[in-house]
Design a protein around this motif. Structure first.
Motif, PDB file in Angstrom:
ATOM      1  N   ALA A 160       0.857  -1.182   0.000  1.00  0.00           N
ATOM      2  CA  ALA A 160       0.000   0.000   0.000  1.00  0.00           C
ATOM      3  C   ALA A 160       0.891   1.227   0.000  1.00  0.00           C
ATOM      4  O   ALA A 160       2.012   1.203   0.521  1.00  0.00           O
ATOM      5  CB  ALA A 160      -0.935   0.005   1.210  1.00  0.00           C
ATOM      6  N   TYR A 178      -7.461   3.885   1.771  1.00  0.00           N
ATOM      7  CA  TYR A 178      -7.861   2.604   2.360  1.00  0.00           C
ATOM      8  C   TYR A 178      -8.477   1.716   1.294  1.00  0.00           C
ATOM      9  O   TYR A 178      -9.334   2.151   0.516  1.00  0.00           O
ATOM     10  CB  TYR A 178      -8.864   2.834   3.496  1.00  0.00           C
ATOM     11  CG  TYR A 178      -9.281   1.568   4.207  1.00  0.00           C
ATOM     12  CD1 TYR A 178      -8.451   0.989   5.157  1.00  0.00           C
ATOM     13  CD2 TYR A 178     -10.492   0.952   3.916  1.00  0.00           C
ATOM     14  CE1 TYR A 178      -8.814  -0.179   5.811  1.00  0.00           C
ATOM     15  CE2 TYR A 178     -10.873  -0.214   4.571  1.00  0.00           C
ATOM     16  CZ  TYR A 178     -10.021  -0.774   5.510  1.00  0.00           C
ATOM     17  OH  TYR A 178     -10.385  -1.937   6.153  1.00  0.00           O
ATOM     18  N   ASN A 201      -2.924  -1.484   4.959  1.00  0.00           N
ATOM     19  CA  ASN A 201      -3.346  -0.185   4.461  1.00  0.00           C
ATOM     20  C   ASN A 201      -2.576   0.943   5.143  1.00  0.00           C
ATOM     21  O   ASN A 201      -2.039   0.786   6.253  1.00  0.00           O
ATOM     22  CB  ASN A 201      -4.845   0.021   4.696  1.00  0.00           C
ATOM     23  CG  ASN A 201      -5.694  -0.664   3.642  1.00  0.00           C
ATOM     24  OD1 ASN A 201      -5.808  -0.182   2.522  1.00  0.00           O
ATOM     25  ND2 ASN A 201      -6.293  -1.806   4.010  1.00  0.00           N
TER      26      ASN A 201
END
Length: 333
Positions: A124, A172, A179
């Motif tokens: 992420a 997110y 995340n």
């Protein structure tokens, strides 16, 4: 009046040093990375002071460093680079020193995550949840409202109240566990304590500092299609800091984490009971610019379910005060 002087400095230079340098040293630190505040963060500068920090961390471990809940993923190995930028302003509230700050985390994280017994690589990147912070001094000397106040200031034994709140607007992805944003409200309340030991003179200052705090977490109702709940987490930060020279200082750091048990769709995990230790070095480049270098690591982390985290940090903080900058301009003219 306290003698902050170095024999070669003029009174105006001494005032400049006393009023601005402390703020530049008080680097806004990463809230998430090991969730530990560095030494000297809650030292009080002259009311009206401002600071802009840039903090970069290189972090590895078995928990997401962007999540202050520190939820452990047994057997996982995450690597992250986190940068944080912010702004802090110091002011007087009912004759007591107060500070309001905002900091925005950003960066990238990658690692292996186990879902339904299967491991898969996830990553992420982007912006995390902005954090708002407010502190207010309730015990200790009154706010420093002018240059003479700054020159006379000694913290003695001072106590603040602290409130943090994260805004769940970071990036997110509900299809994965890893995340940058956390998709829930969270924050903490605490009581920063600074205890002055000996003389309050640059080059000879020593402090004991403590921050007992409790983190609270809302529910994430879209955690890979499940509901994630986290119990409150108690955290105690402790520091012994010491000046080596007028511009160079260091500290020994200790953190204890307890609680924060995570529950996913009714299945409870383990609560934390871990220790972290660290070293910090700070250097004041000039009256406005400060550098901080640090290393933090957990120590009782041999079991699969123990929190394991290592973090290197470097911060650059620029601090200023309108009155001091005005004095500088007048002197240059």
């Amino acid at each position: 009046m306290m003698n902050y002087a170095v024999p070669t400095k003029s009174p105006s230079n001494r005032a400049h040093w006393a009023a601005v340098a402390v703020l530049a040293m008080a680097a806004l630190c990463p809230q998430q990375a090991l969730a530990q505040m560095p030494a000297r963060f809650y030292w009080k500068p002259l009311s009206g002071s401002n600071a802009v920090p840039l903090i970069v961390n290189s972090i590895s471990g078995n928990t997401n460093p962007f999540d202050p809940a520190q939820t452990v993923t047994p057997g996982a190995d995450f690597d992250a680079t986190m940068a944080q930028a912010g702004y802090a302003h110091v002011f007087s509230l009912f004759d007591r020193s107060a500070m309001a700050a905002i900091i925005l985390p950003m960066g990238r994280i990658s690692g292996d995550v186990t879902v339904a017994g299967r491991s898969a690589g996830q990553s992420a990147s982007g912006f995390g949840d902005p954090m708002l912070e407010f502190t207010w001094n309730i015990l200790g000397p009154p706010a420093q409202k002018n240059i003479p106040d700054a020159l006379r200031y000694q913290p003695g034994f001072s106590v603040d109240v602290l409130a943090d709140l994260a805004l769940p607007i970071g990036e997110y992805d509900s299809d994965q566990q890893l995340n940058i944003g956390q998709n829930r409200w969270y924050g903490r309340v605490g009581m920063p304590i600074v205890w002055q030991l000996g003389d309050w003179v640059p080059g000879r200052r020593t402090t004991l500092e403590f921050l007992p705090a409790v983190w609270f977490f809302g529910n994430n109702t879209d955690y890979v299609g499940q509901t994630l709940k986290t119990d409150p987490k108690f955290q105690l930060d402790a520091h012994v800091s010491r000046d080596f020279t007028e511009r160079l200082w260091g500290s020994l750091d200790l953190t204890w984490y307890y609680g924060g048990k995570a529950t996913i769709n009714g299945v409870a995990g383990e609560k934390l009971n871990n220790l972290g230790v660290g070293l910090t070095l700070g250097y004041q480049v000039n009256d406005n610019l400060g550098l901080t270098f640090g290393y933090k690591s957990t120590v009782n982390d041999s079991a699969p379910g123990d929190l394991r985290m290592d973090a290197f940090m470097i911060s650059v903080v620029y601090g200023w005060h309108p009155i001091i900058e005005g004095m500088r301009r007048l002197k240059s003219e």
